[in-house]
Write a protein that holds these residues in place. Structure first.
Motif, short mmCIF file in Angstrom:
data_model
loop_
_atom_site.label_atom_id
_atom_site.label_comp_id
_atom_site.label_asym_id
_atom_site.label_seq_id
_atom_site.Cartn_x
_atom_site.Cartn_y
_atom_site.Cartn_z
N UNK A 49 2.44 -53.69 -28.49
CA UNK A 49 2.98 -55.07 -28.88
C UNK A 49 1.68 -55.80 -29.36
N UNK A 50 0.62 -55.82 -28.55
CA UNK A 50 -0.52 -56.65 -28.82
C UNK A 50 -1.61 -56.03 -29.70
N UNK A 51 -2.44 -56.60 -30.43
CA UNK A 51 -3.44 -56.03 -31.34
C UNK A 51 -4.38 -55.67 -30.63
N UNK A 52 -4.90 -54.28 -30.79
CA UNK A 52 -5.95 -53.59 -30.46
C UNK A 52 -7.33 -54.27 -30.80
N UNK A 53 -7.59 -55.56 -29.94
CA UNK A 53 -8.77 -56.18 -30.16
C UNK A 53 -9.65 -56.51 -28.81
N UNK A 54 -10.65 -56.19 -28.76
CA UNK A 54 -11.69 -56.29 -27.69
C UNK A 54 -11.59 -57.80 -27.28
N UNK A 55 -11.25 -58.00 -25.89
CA UNK A 55 -11.37 -59.46 -25.70
C UNK A 55 -10.32 -60.15 -26.01
N UNK A 56 -9.14 -59.59 -26.33
CA UNK A 56 -7.82 -60.55 -26.85
C UNK A 56 -7.61 -61.74 -25.95
N UNK A 57 -7.47 -61.16 -24.51
CA UNK A 57 -7.20 -61.90 -23.38
C UNK A 57 -8.67 -62.42 -22.49
#
Length: 267
Positions: A42-50
């Protein structure tokens, strides 16, 4: 999104919204509870997203399932018990990827053999903080051995909530044959249907049975069903026990379950 309009003819998927309007969605829902597979899909594969990613029961999480979720957090909290069993892998085959000799890989890449996310965190030099109190057991004797053998007597148990011996050993004298023990199964049936009684309100305690392999688990269920099928009183009692939370589980899937009484079939 629910109503639809000229631009959006149909309801958008959660994955689309998370990728297109992540800041808006998390402004409404700053805390999101998902399992690792949903996180990856579901969530974008982005480092430090949260800002923060928290993992619970990390001793039961495979690193390959959770590492993408780990990357999505600026900070990570990994909660678990290093003395619990790692995830079972009896039904998972060997990896089909051919990575070549391990010595050819970079040092920071060789974590594929970690048993769980928790062991990875331990070996990756995460800062460890420990619980000081053990609150689950209603009598200190239930945690005394584990406290001494595994936790360095560090845990402070709660005072006993009742008087008496909380641990009873039954010398059955059964025979281990074909991965099961018929004598122990018969003894457990005797305990369940003859010895355990309801309280003054007519309520039975919650009971769990732990076996050390799946064969004994299945065999015990079969014996109990056969016994209950032959007697109406036994059928009624089994229904009452199940309503109170009765279960039979093997060693690999019982971790974390709590009952008033646990019967351990050493098989």
């Amino acid at each position: 999104n629910l109503r639809g309009n000229k631009t959006f003819k149909k309801r958008n998927s959660l994955r689309y919204l998370m990728h297109e309007e992540f800041d808006l969605i998390t402004a409404f829902f700053p805390v999101v509870l998902v399992n690792p597979s949903v996180c990856s899909s579901v969530f974008p594969l982005k480092k430090g997203l949260f800002d923060l990613v928290i993992f619970d029961e990390a001793s039961q999480l495979r690193l390959e399932d959770t590492f993408p979720a780990l990357l999505r957090g600026r900070f990570q909290i990994i909660s678990g018990d290093i003395h619990q069993m790692p995830p079972a892998n009896h039904f998972s085959g060997q990896s089909s990827a051919n990575l070549g000799p391990l010595e050819d890989l970079e040092d920071d890449v060789v974590f594929s053999e970690e048993e769980s996310l928790l062991t990875y965190a331990q070996n990756a030099d995460f800062e460890f903080n420990y619980l000081d109190f053990h609150y689950r057991s209603q009598h200190p004797h239930l945690i005394d051995f584990s406290n001494a053998a595994f936790y360095g007597k560090r845990l402070v148990p709660m005072p006993a909530s009742y008087h008496g011996n909380p641990i009873v050993m039954r010398e059955v004298g059964g025979i281990y044959e074909d991965n099961k023990n018929d004598g122990e199964a018969n003894e457990i049936i005797k305990i369940l249907f003859e010895e355990i009684q309801p309280n003054e309100k007519g309520e039975f305690p919650s009971i769990g049975v732990a076996t050390l392999n799946m064969t004994q688990q299945r065999y015990l269920w079969e014996k109990i069903w056969q016994f209950a099928d032959q007697d109406e009183t036994a059928r009624t009692r089994l229904a009452q026990l199940e309503a109170a939370g009765f279960f039979i589980k093997n060693l690999e899937n019982i971790q974390g379950d709590q009952r008033d009484i646990i019967i351990i079939s050493t098989t």
